[in-house]
Write a protein that holds these residues in place. Sequence first.
Motif, PDB file in Angstrom:
ATOM      1  N   UNK A 196       0.838  -1.189   0.000  1.00 17.47           N
ATOM      2  CA  UNK A 196       0.000   0.000   0.000  1.00 17.47           C
ATOM      3  C   UNK A 196       0.879   1.247   0.000  1.00 17.47           C
ATOM      4  N   UNK A 197       0.586   2.154  -0.914  1.00 18.09           N
ATOM      5  CA  UNK A 197       1.378   3.367  -1.010  1.00 18.09           C
ATOM      6  C   UNK A 197       2.467   3.293  -2.069  1.00 18.09           C
ATOM      7  N   UNK A 198       2.747   2.108  -2.593  1.00 15.00           N
ATOM      8  CA  UNK A 198       3.728   1.992  -3.675  1.00 15.00           C
ATOM      9  C   UNK A 198       3.115   2.596  -4.937  1.00 15.00           C
ATOM     10  N   UNK A 199       3.957   3.148  -5.803  1.00 19.44           N
ATOM     11  CA  UNK A 199       3.422   3.831  -6.978  1.00 19.44           C
ATOM     12  C   UNK A 199       3.147   2.869  -8.129  1.00 19.44           C
ATOM     13  N   UNK A 200       2.165   3.205  -8.928  1.00 20.01           N
ATOM     14  CA  UNK A 200       1.844   2.463 -10.140  1.00 20.01           C
ATOM     15  C   UNK A 200       1.385   1.041  -9.877  1.00 20.01           C
ATOM     16  N   UNK A 201       1.791   0.145 -10.791  1.00 24.07           N
ATOM     17  CA  UNK A 201       1.388  -1.252 -10.692  1.00 24.07           C
ATOM     18  C   UNK A 201       1.921  -1.921  -9.444  1.00 24.07           C
ATOM     19  N   UNK A 202       3.015  -1.401  -8.914  1.00 23.63           N
ATOM     20  CA  UNK A 202       3.639  -2.041  -7.754  1.00 23.63           C
ATOM     21  C   UNK A 202       2.704  -2.016  -6.535  1.00 23.63           C
ATOM     22  N   UNK A 203       1.754  -1.112  -6.519  1.00 24.57           N
ATOM     23  CA  UNK A 203       0.836  -1.024  -5.392  1.00 24.57           C
ATOM     24  C   UNK A 203      -0.479  -1.732  -5.609  1.00 24.57           C
ATOM     25  N   UNK A 204      -0.781  -2.094  -6.876  1.00 28.06           N
ATOM     26  CA  UNK A 204      -2.104  -2.662  -7.157  1.00 28.06           C
ATOM     27  C   UNK A 204      -2.050  -4.053  -7.773  1.00 28.06           C
ATOM     28  N   UNK A 205      -1.015  -4.354  -8.532  1.00 24.98           N
ATOM     29  CA  UNK A 205      -0.901  -5.625  -9.233  1.00 24.98           C
ATOM     30  C   UNK A 205      -0.128  -6.611  -8.373  1.00 24.98           C
ATOM     31  N   UNK A 206      -0.692  -7.804  -8.158  1.00 27.74           N
ATOM     32  CA  UNK A 206      -0.095  -8.758  -7.221  1.00 27.74           C
ATOM     33  C   UNK A 206       1.322  -9.154  -7.610  1.00 27.74           C
ATOM     34  N   UNK A 207       1.529  -9.488  -8.884  1.00 26.33           N
ATOM     35  CA  UNK A 207       2.842  -9.963  -9.318  1.00 26.33           C
ATOM     36  C   UNK A 207       3.910  -8.885  -9.093  1.00 26.33           C
ATOM     37  N   UNK A 208       3.618  -7.666  -9.476  1.00 26.62           N
ATOM     38  CA  UNK A 208       4.579  -6.574  -9.308  1.00 26.62           C
ATOM     39  C   UNK A 208       4.742  -6.226  -7.828  1.00 26.62           C
ATOM     40  N   UNK A 209       3.647  -6.271  -7.095  1.00 26.36           N
ATOM     41  CA  UNK A 209       3.687  -5.931  -5.669  1.00 26.36           C
ATOM     42  C   UNK A 209       4.516  -6.939  -4.890  1.00 26.36           C
ATOM     43  N   UNK A 210       4.427  -8.217  -5.273  1.00 24.09           N
ATOM     44  CA  UNK A 210       5.172  -9.262  -4.576  1.00 24.09           C
ATOM     45  C   UNK A 210       6.673  -8.989  -4.660  1.00 24.09           C
TER      46      UNK A 210
END
Length: 119
Positions: free
Chosen positions: A22-36
């Motif tokens: 939460x709070x990461x920008x772009x896909x990193x905050x919403x997309x599971x693969x990128x967030x992981x």
Amino acid sequence: MSRAIDGIKRNNRRAKILKLAKGFSGRRGTNYKAAKDAVVKALTHAYVDRRDRKGDMRALWISRINAAVRSEGLNYSRFIEGLTKAGVTINRKALSNMAIEDPKAFKAVIDTAKKALEA
């Protein structure tokens, strides 16, 4: 046997990662693969930087002590040498705070170090 794609365990695992992102920008905050990937990297840096902070704080204390001591005509290394010869054991954090909050007491410590260096 069919694959479970909407199970509770899977959703909870994904929710945990997305909560950490939460709070990461772009896909990193919403997309599971990128967030992981982003969360793993962030937690690694957090772990390492907690250890690095100790060295950073020591460097800050030393630079503050050096600045305060130079106004009295000494440098940091000679000041520490004088304290060692005088048998004064005050840690750098306390010396730094003393230089900021109680200049009179710090001046007394500097005088002690100077006397020890002269002797």
